[in-house]
Write a protein that holds these residues in place. Sequence first.
Motif, PDB file in Angstrom:
ATOM      1  N   VAL A 155      36.195 -40.548  23.702  1.00  0.00           N
ATOM      2  CA  VAL A 155      37.339 -41.025  22.691  1.00  0.00           C
ATOM      3  C   VAL A 155      37.307 -41.226  21.972  1.00  0.00           C
ATOM      4  N   PHE A 156      37.247 -42.616  20.986  1.00  0.00           N
ATOM      5  CA  PHE A 156      36.770 -43.248  20.367  1.00  0.00           C
ATOM      6  C   PHE A 156      35.580 -42.686  19.298  1.00  0.00           C
ATOM      7  N   ASN A 183      33.730 -39.858  18.565  1.00  0.00           N
ATOM      8  CA  ASN A 183      35.465 -38.559  18.462  1.00  0.00           C
ATOM      9  C   ASN A 183      34.527 -37.412  18.091  1.00  0.00           C
ATOM     10  N   GLY A 238      47.793 -30.592  21.118  1.00  0.00           N
ATOM     11  CA  GLY A 238      46.585 -31.819  21.461  1.00  0.00           C
ATOM     12  C   GLY A 238      46.897 -31.766  22.996  1.00  0.00           C
ATOM     13  N   VAL A 269      41.247 -36.194  25.285  1.00  0.00           N
ATOM     14  CA  VAL A 269      41.747 -36.613  24.414  1.00  0.00           C
ATOM     15  C   VAL A 269      42.024 -38.094  22.940  1.00  0.00           C
ATOM     16  N   GLY A 270      40.494 -37.739  22.779  1.00  0.00           N
ATOM     17  CA  GLY A 270      40.264 -37.887  21.828  1.00  0.00           C
ATOM     18  C   GLY A 270      40.678 -37.431  20.343  1.00  0.00           C
ATOM     19  N   LEU A 272      44.474 -37.683  20.289  1.00  0.00           N
ATOM     20  CA  LEU A 272      44.732 -39.301  19.636  1.00  0.00           C
ATOM     21  C   LEU A 272      44.689 -39.155  18.002  1.00  0.00           C
ATOM     22  N   ALA A 274      47.605 -38.450  15.598  1.00  0.00           N
ATOM     23  CA  ALA A 274      47.644 -39.432  14.446  1.00  0.00           C
ATOM     24  C   ALA A 274      47.949 -39.133  12.578  1.00  0.00           C
ATOM     25  N   PHE A 333      37.670 -45.041  13.682  1.00  0.00           N
ATOM     26  CA  PHE A 333      37.312 -44.969  14.985  1.00  0.00           C
ATOM     27  C   PHE A 333      35.950 -45.371  14.635  1.00  0.00           C
TER      28      PHE A 333
END
Lengths: 202, 207
Positions: A12-13, A16, A42, A152-153, A156, A160, A194
């Motif tokens: 996710v982070f 990514n 998404g 999910v990443g 996100l 954003a 990130f």
Amino acid sequence: MVELLSLFLNSVFAGNILLAYFLGMCSFVAVSKNIETAVGLGFAVIFVLTVTTPINWLIFHGLLAPGALAWAGLPDVDLSFLKLIIFISVIAAMVQAIEMIIDRFSAALYAGLGIFLPLIAVNCAILGGSLFMVERNMTFIESVVFGFGAGVGWMLAIVAMAAARIKLRYADLPSGLEGFAITMIVTGLMAMAFMLFSGITM
Amino acid sequence: MKLTRTKAFKTFAGPAWYENPINMQMLGICSALAVTVQLKTAFVMTLAMTFVVSMSNLIISLLRNVIPGNIRIIVELAVIASLVILADEFLRAYYFEISKLLSVFVGLIITNCIILGRAEGFALSNPPHLAFIDGLGNGVGYGSVLMSVALIRELFGSGSIFGYTVVPERLYAAGYEDMGLMLLAPAAFIIIGLMAWLQKYLVNSRK
């Protein structure tokens, strides 16, 4: 369990799929003008990634990997060169199915996603998820977690970005910088933010 | 007739500069950025991409009268995927080191929007020789952006060009340091944003 959680957080982070591996940029730039469509797309990407990555894992390890056809009496056959064409067909078929489901249950979302839904089939993030799964020798459970986490990443990042672009509408930008150019620069700053997550270990 | 007035030249120059697939149409960015840490990988990627887009344009244009309209996407994807497999296997056989560096990104040429976009938008409605030239133009347009980003990133990130060190020792001794950020993902986004700005500005001011 801890490894799976850390794989999830990483996909996710810090890892990514969009901000670190540049996958799924085309629809990212095109659809991030509006938060609602961004959220819709998404969710569609999360769903397609979570479904196609494990399916492609099963196909790869059951049919294509070197020696996978041993059960059929062909232990020397290596069909892994076919993975590209098989993966893209599975993805195209899944996208078609999801398009029909969304059309049936949510006309508003269907109208909002418009031509971008078929484009998921050629969204690099989806094929990239499956190819990374092969490249990194994941187990079946890992492929599920990775597919979901990557989705999910991606969501996100696009949500954003859509939020940032709403603010950008009121910015007075020099000629030529508006649109694509400023989107890329903002994405770069976001990617930097990130990357700070890469210090987190479980 | 001057060369620059011919239809073939216009078909080539359009995508190579005025309608550059990356900077002007925002297509094919996915793979464009990941392989730009070094010039070497960017160059190989450009060759692979140019091969696939021009051949797929040629083949689809040759087949354009026999492909049934409602299954054309599948047919196009099959043509593109087969060409990508060819390119991938070729790299694996002859340039294994580079193919390891490019990892999944050769395979991802399949989902590069430029190729399907050109097949749909150009090859289906134009004769084979123009379609082939259009493919070449797109490959060159894509490649020029890729190579420029890679040049900036490699020069400032590792002080070399095509793997040869060009920043002299004396500069390092005087306190110059390579910019680590250039090797990371965010730099690619920012460079491409600035380049798109420059190109759009140049094209707009010509009008």
